[in-house]
Write a protein that holds these residues in place. Structure first.
Motif, PDB file in Angstrom:
ATOM      1  N   ALA A 147       0.809  -1.221   0.000  1.00  0.00           N
ATOM      2  CA  ALA A 147       0.000   0.000   0.000  1.00  0.00           C
ATOM      3  C   ALA A 147       0.843   1.272   0.000  1.00  0.00           C
ATOM      4  O   ALA A 147       0.305   2.365   0.133  1.00  0.00           O
ATOM      5  CB  ALA A 147      -0.929   0.010   1.216  1.00  0.00           C
ATOM      6  N   GLY A 148       2.156   1.124  -0.163  1.00  0.00           N
ATOM      7  CA  GLY A 148       3.011   2.303  -0.139  1.00  0.00           C
ATOM      8  C   GLY A 148       3.013   3.106  -1.417  1.00  0.00           C
ATOM      9  O   GLY A 148       3.591   4.198  -1.471  1.00  0.00           O
ATOM     10  N   SER A 149       2.365   2.583  -2.457  1.00  0.00           N
ATOM     11  CA  SER A 149       2.322   3.284  -3.736  1.00  0.00           C
ATOM     12  C   SER A 149       1.274   2.633  -4.619  1.00  0.00           C
ATOM     13  O   SER A 149       0.696   1.594  -4.270  1.00  0.00           O
ATOM     14  CB  SER A 149       3.689   3.244  -4.432  1.00  0.00           C
ATOM     15  N   GLY A 150       1.013   3.236  -5.766  1.00  0.00           N
ATOM     16  CA  GLY A 150       0.192   2.638  -6.803  1.00  0.00           C
ATOM     17  C   GLY A 150      -1.209   2.243  -6.381  1.00  0.00           C
ATOM     18  O   GLY A 150      -1.904   2.968  -5.660  1.00  0.00           O
ATOM     19  N   GLU A 163       9.223   3.506   5.076  1.00  0.00           N
ATOM     20  CA  GLU A 163       8.986   4.934   4.844  1.00  0.00           C
ATOM     21  C   GLU A 163       7.768   5.157   3.947  1.00  0.00           C
ATOM     22  O   GLU A 163       7.017   6.124   4.133  1.00  0.00           O
ATOM     23  CB  GLU A 163      10.223   5.598   4.228  1.00  0.00           C
ATOM     24  N   ARG A 164       7.584   4.287   2.974  1.00  0.00           N
ATOM     25  CA  ARG A 164       6.421   4.443   2.097  1.00  0.00           C
ATOM     26  C   ARG A 164       5.130   4.179   2.855  1.00  0.00           C
ATOM     27  O   ARG A 164       4.123   4.882   2.670  1.00  0.00           O
ATOM     28  CB  ARG A 164       6.534   3.483   0.901  1.00  0.00           C
ATOM     29  N   ALA A 219       0.210   6.360   5.315  1.00  0.00           N
ATOM     30  CA  ALA A 219      -0.573   6.450   6.556  1.00  0.00           C
ATOM     31  C   ALA A 219      -0.741   7.912   6.978  1.00  0.00           C
ATOM     32  O   ALA A 219      -1.822   8.318   7.416  1.00  0.00           O
ATOM     33  CB  ALA A 219       0.094   5.645   7.661  1.00  0.00           C
ATOM     34  N   ASP A 220       0.314   8.700   6.806  1.00  0.00           N
ATOM     35  CA  ASP A 220       0.224  10.132   7.128  1.00  0.00           C
ATOM     36  C   ASP A 220      -0.771  10.833   6.205  1.00  0.00           C
ATOM     37  O   ASP A 220      -1.514  11.721   6.633  1.00  0.00           O
ATOM     38  CB  ASP A 220       1.591  10.789   7.006  1.00  0.00           C
ATOM     39  N   VAL A 279      -2.730   3.303  10.182  1.00  0.00           N
ATOM     40  CA  VAL A 279      -1.506   2.983  10.913  1.00  0.00           C
ATOM     41  C   VAL A 279      -0.579   2.266   9.936  1.00  0.00           C
ATOM     42  O   VAL A 279      -1.026   1.426   9.152  1.00  0.00           O
ATOM     43  CB  VAL A 279      -1.809   2.112  12.151  1.00  0.00           C
ATOM     44  N   PRO A 280       0.732   2.600   9.938  1.00  0.00           N
ATOM     45  CA  PRO A 280       1.655   1.967   8.991  1.00  0.00           C
ATOM     46  C   PRO A 280       2.325   0.731   9.571  1.00  0.00           C
ATOM     47  O   PRO A 280       2.417   0.565  10.794  1.00  0.00           O
ATOM     48  CB  PRO A 280       2.696   3.072   8.762  1.00  0.00           C
ATOM     49  N   ALA A 281       2.811  -0.133   8.685  1.00  0.00           N
ATOM     50  CA  ALA A 281       3.589  -1.292   9.120  1.00  0.00           C
ATOM     51  C   ALA A 281       4.475  -1.743   7.965  1.00  0.00           C
ATOM     52  O   ALA A 281       4.020  -1.827   6.820  1.00  0.00           O
ATOM     53  CB  ALA A 281       2.673  -2.435   9.547  1.00  0.00           C
ATOM     54  N   ALA A 282       5.728  -2.020   8.279  1.00  0.00           N
ATOM     55  CA  ALA A 282       6.608  -2.650   7.297  1.00  0.00           C
ATOM     56  C   ALA A 282       6.232  -4.120   7.192  1.00  0.00           C
ATOM     57  O   ALA A 282       6.010  -4.785   8.203  1.00  0.00           O
ATOM     58  CB  ALA A 282       8.068  -2.501   7.721  1.00  0.00           C
TER      59      ALA A 282
END
Length: 261
Positions: free
Chosen positions: A15-18, A42-43, A48-49, A56-59
């Motif tokens: 979900a960090g892009s595209g 970071e993505r 999330a920001d 909420v983000p998660a690697a």
């Protein structure tokens, strides 16, 4: 089997892009709380920001059961439930099939197909116990039609994801869980970052579907989940190709062969 995204909890991989990023935003706009996961921390944090306090983000590396289990724990600790899982990660190996090494095949299978398998092992028990929920698997029109010989590991895994998703729908719908299979055609994303090239590129053969922007695809996914649609196409023209292919596979393959440059 449709779910109300208002206050639902969605987990989106890649979900960090595209498409993943667009789907996370589309779910959140409808009121969902979203666990935004990506291989690059970071993505995930950036998206999330963008989404705001509902995210909420998660690697997460989908080749790791431990990572997926950590995401499940995060979602349950933070939000108390999980209603929607979108398996969206995909990579490509491109080139003539005779030039693509075994290790490239293994990597694509591990990410594109076994990533979905691992996700099912981690999240399905929760959804089954809950008796409700929805799964979205991202495949491709290259998983519905035979034109993707220039990216054969990708094509093979996406055909597998389509078959897996259809069978899952038969198994899970009677248990209160919906299943959707997203089959995008051309979408403007940064997937080129996930492509490994081998040998001299083979010219693609097949339909020239229009390219759609990722945000529009995200909206299609959210609407598909809301209305419990199994097959989500980004190019309506693909439906006609599917009808032609299904009516006479030999004739369809012969036409593509004759149309070859």
């Amino acid at each position: 089997m449709s779910i109300d995204l208002r206050n639902a909890v969605a987990v989106v991989t890649g979900a960090g892009s595209g498409i993943g990023r667009a789907a996370a935003h589309a779910f959140a706009r409808r009121g969902a709380r979203v666990v935004v996961t990506d291989l690059v921390d970071e993505r995930a944090q950036t998206v999330a920001d963008e989404v705001g306090e509902r995210a909420v983000p998660a690697a997460c590396d989908v080749t790791s059961l431990d990572d997926l289990e950590a995401v499940r724990k995060l979602a349950l600790d933070r939000f108390g439930r999980i209603d929607l899982v979108m398996n969206n990660v995909g990579i490509l190996a491109v080139g003539p099939v005779e030039d693509i090494p075994l290790e490239a095949w293994q990597r694509v299978v591990d990410v594109n197909l076994l990533g979905v398998v691992r996700s099912n092992l981690v999240f399905l028990p929760h959804l089954l116990e809950q008796g409700s929920g929805h799964i979205v698997n991202t495949a491709s029109t290259a998983g519905l039609l035979p034109y993707g010989f220039d990216r054969l590991p990708y094509t093979a895994t996406k055909h597998a994801v389509v078959g897996l998703s259809e069978a899952l729908a038969l198994y899970l719908r009677p248990r209160g869980i919906g299943v959707s299979c997203l089959c995008p055609a051309g979408v403007a994303t940064n997937i080129v970052e996930q492509i490994a090239f081998y040998g001299k590129p083979a010219p693609p053969r097949g339909p020239n579907f229009p390219v759609m922007d990722a945000d529009s695809v995200g909206e299609l996914v959210a609407e598909g989940v809301t209305h419990d649609h199994f097959l989500i196409l980004t190019a309506p023209e693909a439906a006609e190709e599917l009808r032609e292919h299904g009516a006479d596979v030999d004739a369809y393959l012969s036409r593509l062969t004759k149309d070859a440059p």
